[in-house]
Scaffold this active site. Structure first.
Site, short mmCIF file in Angstrom:
data_model
loop_
_atom_site.label_atom_id
_atom_site.label_comp_id
_atom_site.label_asym_id
_atom_site.label_seq_id
_atom_site.Cartn_x
_atom_site.Cartn_y
_atom_site.Cartn_z
N ARG A 210 0.77 -1.18 -0.05
CA ARG A 210 0.18 0.14 0.03
C ARG A 210 0.93 1.53 -0.18
O ARG A 210 0.44 2.32 -0.53
CB ARG A 210 -0.88 0.17 1.29
CG ARG A 210 -2.05 -1.09 1.03
CD ARG A 210 -3.01 -0.86 2.42
NE ARG A 210 -3.87 -1.87 2.45
CZ ARG A 210 -4.04 -3.11 3.41
NH1 ARG A 210 -3.16 -2.70 4.57
NH2 ARG A 210 -4.99 -3.78 3.59
N PHE A 226 -11.72 -3.79 -5.63
CA PHE A 226 -11.88 -4.65 -4.60
C PHE A 226 -11.23 -3.94 -3.25
O PHE A 226 -10.23 -4.31 -2.64
CB PHE A 226 -11.03 -6.04 -4.70
CG PHE A 226 -11.41 -6.60 -6.05
CD1 PHE A 226 -12.46 -7.37 -5.97
CD2 PHE A 226 -10.59 -6.54 -7.24
CE1 PHE A 226 -13.06 -8.14 -6.85
CE2 PHE A 226 -10.87 -7.37 -8.22
CZ PHE A 226 -12.17 -8.23 -8.24
N ASP A 248 -16.05 -1.80 -4.62
CA ASP A 248 -16.29 -3.04 -4.09
C ASP A 248 -17.67 -3.62 -4.16
O ASP A 248 -18.76 -2.89 -4.10
CB ASP A 248 -15.99 -3.19 -2.32
CG ASP A 248 -15.48 -4.54 -2.03
OD1 ASP A 248 -14.21 -4.63 -1.61
OD2 ASP A 248 -16.34 -5.35 -1.73
N ALA A 276 -17.07 -5.99 -9.98
CA ALA A 276 -15.81 -5.61 -10.39
C ALA A 276 -15.49 -5.67 -11.73
O ALA A 276 -15.46 -4.69 -12.88
CB ALA A 276 -14.65 -6.12 -9.75
N ASP A 296 -6.80 -5.56 -6.27
CA ASP A 296 -6.51 -6.43 -5.04
C ASP A 296 -7.64 -7.41 -4.71
O ASP A 296 -8.48 -7.49 -3.91
CB ASP A 296 -6.19 -5.67 -3.92
CG ASP A 296 -5.76 -6.46 -2.89
OD1 ASP A 296 -5.18 -7.57 -2.89
OD2 ASP A 296 -5.88 -6.09 -1.59
N CYS A 336 -3.56 -13.07 -4.13
CA CYS A 336 -3.34 -13.66 -2.85
C CYS A 336 -3.49 -15.31 -2.53
O CYS A 336 -3.67 -15.95 -1.57
CB CYS A 336 -4.17 -12.96 -1.84
SG CYS A 336 -5.87 -13.46 -2.14
#
Length: 393
Positions: A210, A226, A248, A276, A296, A336
């Site tokens: 970030r 996101f 989001d 999204a 993200d 992730c």
């Protein structure tokens, strides 16, 4: 204590530092071992490998705790948690942040356990039946070491179902009001709900990534997709962005992001609750463009078998993102899922750039922060991929 044995030659991965034994690597196991029971593991020729947790219901049948045969008692957990705490206190100063991951499972010698500290509250998650059995003792040790206002257990991950464990959450110490905390990280404050927020209440793993957004956000129009609690967008605004749109699908999430933006004195932002992919597709059609686009997403796959589908999703998402970046702008993008290798993730971005007719120059690449350490012997302990690109063409 029960004793279990490996099949011939199955100790090699363990001797190289791995901590798991799969069910097909074990010889016949006694049928009266309870899930989460501590057992002793020997090679096929009766050489000690160590002690650990056994679960007859899980593909990961054994998780190694100690190569010397130590038992998971109060002294064991106090030593492991103290060691983990000392590392975090060396890495982070309270002036910089009051929130960090205290235990990152296998990387801290506590397989199947995650512990996070948010100001005066500690949140735990157990992903193995053995750690689940020992949660009361672990909470006692945490109370002794940190004296938190509240201790929260967030055992809601579907990974627990692979261990035959129920999903639940509980406040084991403190009041519900104590689970609402204000944390700070690198100059930005966040209000977090540690009982109702996603996972443990806040995603700490993108903290370093970030901050890098600030370096190319001055005067920028930013799209943060996101957004969750707004972390990337807030760092862009902190870095001097002209505006930020936070996207989001969850309106509750956006309420938290808005609250955090106001908490930090920002007013040059807007919120969009939408899917999204649909929203970005519409923005491309309407020829909207941004100086910085941040992607993200949540994990696109929970298993290796779905990797091809996940890579298609990453390619589609990043193509849409690149189509929304102005020439001379920046794309920041993440994955992730530990089932997606970095090489495949970057290849999907490259394919997206070719399809979008954009030229990329990678200016930054990173993974998870130092409070989420990685064991070289266990690739499973590393999962986060993050990269920033200068976009032309």
């Amino acid at each position: 204590m029960h004793v279990i044995h490996l099949k011939p030659k199955e100790q090699r991965r363990l001797l190289k530092g791995h901590l798991w034994v799969f069910s097909n690597e074990l010889q016949n196991v006694p049928g009266d071992i309870a899930a989460g029971e501590t057992v002793q593991l020997l090679t096929h020729d009766k050489q000690l490998v160590g002690t650990g947790f056994y679960n007859p219901h899980s593909l990961i049948s054994f998780r190694l705790l100690s190569r010397s045969g130590e038992l998971p008692d109060r002294n064991f957990f106090k030593r492991k948690l103290t060691e983990a705490l000392r590392l975090r206190e060396k890495i982070y100063q309270l002036d910089d942040t009051n929130a960090w991951r205290l235990v990152h499972g296998e990387s801290d010698g506590l397989p199947g356990l995650v512990v996070e500290r948010f100001n005066r509250v500690v949140v735990l998650q157990a992903f193995s039946s053995g750690m689940d059995r020992h949660l009361p003792l672990i909470c006692e040790v945490i109370e002794e070491l940190l004296q938190p206002e509240a201790i929260v257990v967030r055992n809601e991950s579907v990974l627990r179902e692979l261990e035959g464990l129920p999903l639940y959450k509980d406040i084991v110490k403190g009041e519900r009001s104590s689970t609402l905390q204000t944390i700070h990280d690198a100059g930005i404050r966040y209000e977090v709900d540690l009982f109702e927020g996603q996972k443990t209440g806040f995603f700490l793993d993108q903290r370093e990534n970030r901050k890098i957004i600030r370096s190319f956000s001055a005067g920028a129009e930013v799209l943060d997709v996101f957004t969750n609690d707004g972390g990337f967008a807030l760092n862009a605004l902190y870095g001097g962005a002209r505006s930020a749109i936070m996207v989001d699908v969850s309106e509750e999430t956006l309420k938290r992001a808005e609250k955090n933006a106001v908490l930090n004195g920002f007013d040059n932002f807007s919120l969009i609750a939408a899917d999204a992919f649909s929203l970005m597709g519409k923005m491309v059609e309407e020829k909207e463009r941004f100086d910085v686009v941040i992607l993200d997403p949540p994990s696109f796959t929970k298993s290796r078998k779905n990797l091809p589908t996940a890579l298609k999703a990453y390619k589609r998402l990043n193509k849409l993102g690149l189509q929304l970046v102005k020439p001379g702008g920046f794309l920041a993008t993440a994955s992730c899922s530990h089932h997606v290798p970095e090489e495949d993730f970057l290849a999907a971005i490259h394919q997206a750039a070719l399809s979008a007719g954009r030229q990329l120059r990678m200016i930054y690449k990173n993974a998870q922060p130092p409070d989420h350490p990685v064991l070289l012997s266990m690739p499973e302990t590393g999962y986060l991929k993050f990269a920033c690109f200068y976009v032309t063409g």
